[in-house]
Design an enzyme around this catalytic site. Structure first.
Site, mmCIF file in Angstrom:
data_model
loop_
_atom_site.group_PDB
_atom_site.id
_atom_site.type_symbol
_atom_site.label_atom_id
_atom_site.label_comp_id
_atom_site.label_asym_id
_atom_site.label_seq_id
_atom_site.Cartn_x
_atom_site.Cartn_y
_atom_site.Cartn_z
ATOM 1 C CB THR B 160 -0.985 0.016 1.198
ATOM 2 O OG1 THR B 160 -0.253 -0.137 2.412
ATOM 3 C CG2 THR B 160 -2.019 -1.069 1.063
ATOM 4 C CE LYS B 186 0.275 -3.320 3.309
ATOM 5 N NZ LYS B 186 -0.701 -2.494 4.098
ATOM 6 C CB THR B 197 -2.724 -2.141 7.621
ATOM 7 O OG1 THR B 197 -3.952 -1.800 8.194
ATOM 8 C CG2 THR B 197 -3.072 -2.911 6.349
ATOM 9 C CD GLU B 284 2.736 5.422 6.438
ATOM 10 O OE1 GLU B 284 1.914 4.862 5.697
ATOM 11 O OE2 GLU B 284 2.417 6.045 7.462
ATOM 12 C CG ASN B 408 0.419 8.697 7.711
ATOM 13 O OD1 ASN B 408 -0.289 7.789 7.301
ATOM 14 N ND2 ASN B 408 1.635 8.528 8.176
ATOM 15 C CB SER B 413 -4.967 13.204 -1.972
ATOM 16 O OG SER B 413 -3.785 13.292 -1.216
#
Lengths: 413, 413
Positions: B160, B186, B197, B284, B408, B413
């Site tokens: 993702t 992942k 997740t 991230e 985040n 978007s």
């Protein structure tokens, strides 16, 4: 960048009879800034406080607890508070304790009181030795410029990463007597339940017996300073102090049963909520002010647990920063809050007046535009209805922005 | 921007006998990306898994639990896994459950198996309806291109916000039989204890009895996927699945007592640790990989509690991002971790080999340059010695950077 931070007029901060405040530039960490504050209270005052639950509490927190216990055990009353910024005197071991005691000793000597009548506070960087010589050298200047109308300067003197001084003042009538409440607070990061490097000092001129004030300070903290979170980090130095200066003509409050007590309690609560919300409004990098209200819980504890899980979630906070109604992140936070028997099929989620999730799933009538409209506001209510009881709790928080990272990556430099 | 992420050569990902993988571009959320994966396993396989503890768990998690319970109750074995990205099918209520069941039904029909023999997984945005028609329409293509050496493509198909596909492969010798382990994972955000997740699928070709595999998956998860945190957000969809394909000539493992079991257990643990650490390395916005080791605790639970408090602290994480040895923030996190009887006077804190705090205070020999030297590295060990017992725990995490906020704030978007 503070969020809807009210303009504070120094002239509107009423003096509280029996309380004077004096500051100095002691160069604790940086030159040319107010970084030392002394608050003196008359002999008629009662003083009480609540403190951080962090096990690594700073030396001054330990000493405050000792000195307040001494008063409760019949010792002489508190007569002075001394607050330095720039250094938290936390994680400093025995030398830290010695420095705090030396601070109290020095102030007591200058003021003609006993060291146990002094409450010390520190806020700033952790794990660095307190520059005790500079602190002590600054005390005479702070004592010399004490004035009753120095509240605005005092609010400036306790700032660290705060961008604005925080102060509130109110007057109410109780049984025909005007009671004045004035308080200051500081804090912008390391803010979470059970307080943070969050300091709050609130004085009012009623005469309140020590046991009643002790009860009042806990009641109020649980509805104000213990309901805000910026980053979930509970500081080593949090302190919230109530001073009842005892100079009003209102008869002494000796129990919590009277209407006069209720009036004072509600006013102190309102002022404290405002002071604590000012901290969130000036939260590091904040662009939004969020009220998280969790209703329909079995007890207040679980409502708070869920409200804090939402308020601490970096994913929720970044979504609000972006005005992105990625509201599933709120459901995820509710789900991992640790309420193990939660039936998610009963949960409703509102954003202001918009019903986003109904009975645990997306509300079929929910339109993304409606969520978007609310997300763009600077003040947002997140309302969670658990559907399993009558308890509720409220937490105030802000979003997580690029500036939060910048401020905390650069704080010491 | 991933931190010391190893280069993965698709040719080095060994096929696992009895396991084939096929992907499709089903346009679940965005066009032209692999977003649907089918993993088929032969009849000889045992399959087990552990899942998120989030109360708002996604529909596929609920169905996985049902289908695995059915196997344990004597039902037919698992024969296929189906994973979609782009949509988490969480917070979707009854329609979400119906969509997950429809996914299993469709795959079962195409593959000639029963719906209960399918394990479904979803990852992506929460609170949005799963586009079931597109998912089902993609299944024939995924089935058609199943191959044993598709592991690298499979790792791509489950990404993702991951910037890199995550896969590991190993071969070991057990009693003269070569056992092959290949896994993919992942996850990059919403990562915390009890998984996130975060999806992990690890196959090996030994023959392992169901109860033994059920025990093994818990053992391994507690030492790998349950030891990583990026942002403290536990997802609705975490799943870690072990497949023992049963095709090796090694005799069946029917108890946890044998040396062969121990060899398999250690290999599965090592591969799972690597898979879970890849998630942190690709966290991230991550620029640093931190290992938080808490030793000398009374029990593992309190060591984990403290390790996670440090690993979740935005203040600690931003300080590491800035390479600023503002290490008092670590003490503050230890102090608020919730270990209420902690004697902070016994705590030592090391940064790699540098003793920063000793007996709860700053180590007198500590020089800021030494802390600075370690902080500048990309792999850092934070070691906390509690001095109250023999238990220990390790957590892996990354720093909190500007890019975390950007990613985040923009995810949807």
């Amino acid at each position: 960048m503070a969020v809807n931070f009210p303009s504070i007029d120094p002239a509107q901060l009423h003096p509280v009879a029996g309380v004077t405040l004096g500051w100095a530039e002691a160069h604790i960490r940086k030159p040319n800034r107010k970084d030392l504050l002394v608050i003196s209270v008359d002999e008629s005052a009662s003083v009480s406080g609540v403190f951080t639950l962090n096990r690594f509490c700073a030396a001054p927190v330990t000493v405050c607890r000792e000195h307040l216990a001494n008063v409760r055990a019949g010792g002489k009353g508190i007569r002075a508070l001394v607050i330095n910024t720039g250094n938290a005197n936390a994680g400093t071991g025995e030398p830290g304790m010695a420095n705090t005691r030396a601070t109290c000793d020095a102030l007591a000597k200058l003021a003609g009181i006993e060291p146990s009548q002094v409450l010390p506070f520190s806020t700033g960087v952790i794990l660095e030795p307190l520059p005790i010589d500079r602190l002590v050298a600054g005390l005479p200047a702070a004592l010399a410029n004490r004035k009753a109308d120095n509240w605005y300067d005092a609010a400036q003197a306790i700032m660290t990463t705060d961008t604005l001084p925080k102060a509130v003042s109110r007057q109410i009538d109780v049984d025909g007597h005007t009671i004045t409440f004035t308080g200051i607070s500081k804090g912008a990061g390391m803010i979470k339940p059970n307080m943070a490097t969050m300091l709050g000092f609130l004085a009012f001129d009623a005469n309140v017996a020590q046991p009643v004030l002790d009860e009042l300070v806990k009641y109020v903290a649980d509805r104000s300073f213990n309901c805000v979170t910026i980053d979930g980090d509970t500081s080593t130095n949090d302190s919230f102090i109530l001073i009842a200066s005892g100079q009003s003509s209102l008869p002494a409050i000796t129990s919590t049963d009277s209407p006069a007590y209720a009036a004072l309690r509600d006013a102190v609560t309102e002022v404290s909520q405002t002071l604590s919300q000012l901290i969130v409004r000036d939260g590091e990098g904040a662009t939004k002010f969020m009220t998280i209200q969790v209703e329909g819980g079995k007890d207040v504890a679980e409502c708070r647990q869920i409200a804090y899980a939402i308020g601490h979630s970096p994913l929720v906070k970044t979504a609000f920063y972006a005005s992105d109604p990625n509201l599933g992140r709120i459901l995820a936070a509710i789900g991992y809050a640790g309420v193990t028997d939660l039936d998610v099929g009963k949960i409703d989620l509102y954003l202001d007046d918009v019903l986003v999730a109904k009975a645990g799933g997306r509300n079929p009538d929910y339109q993304e535009e409606d969520g978007q409209r609310v997300m763009k506001k600077s003040e947002i209510l997140i309302r969670v209805v658990l559907g399993r009881g009558n308890a509720e709790a409220t937490v105030w928080t802000c979003d997580l922005s690029h500036d939060y990272v910048s401020i905390n990556a650069d704080y010491r430099s």
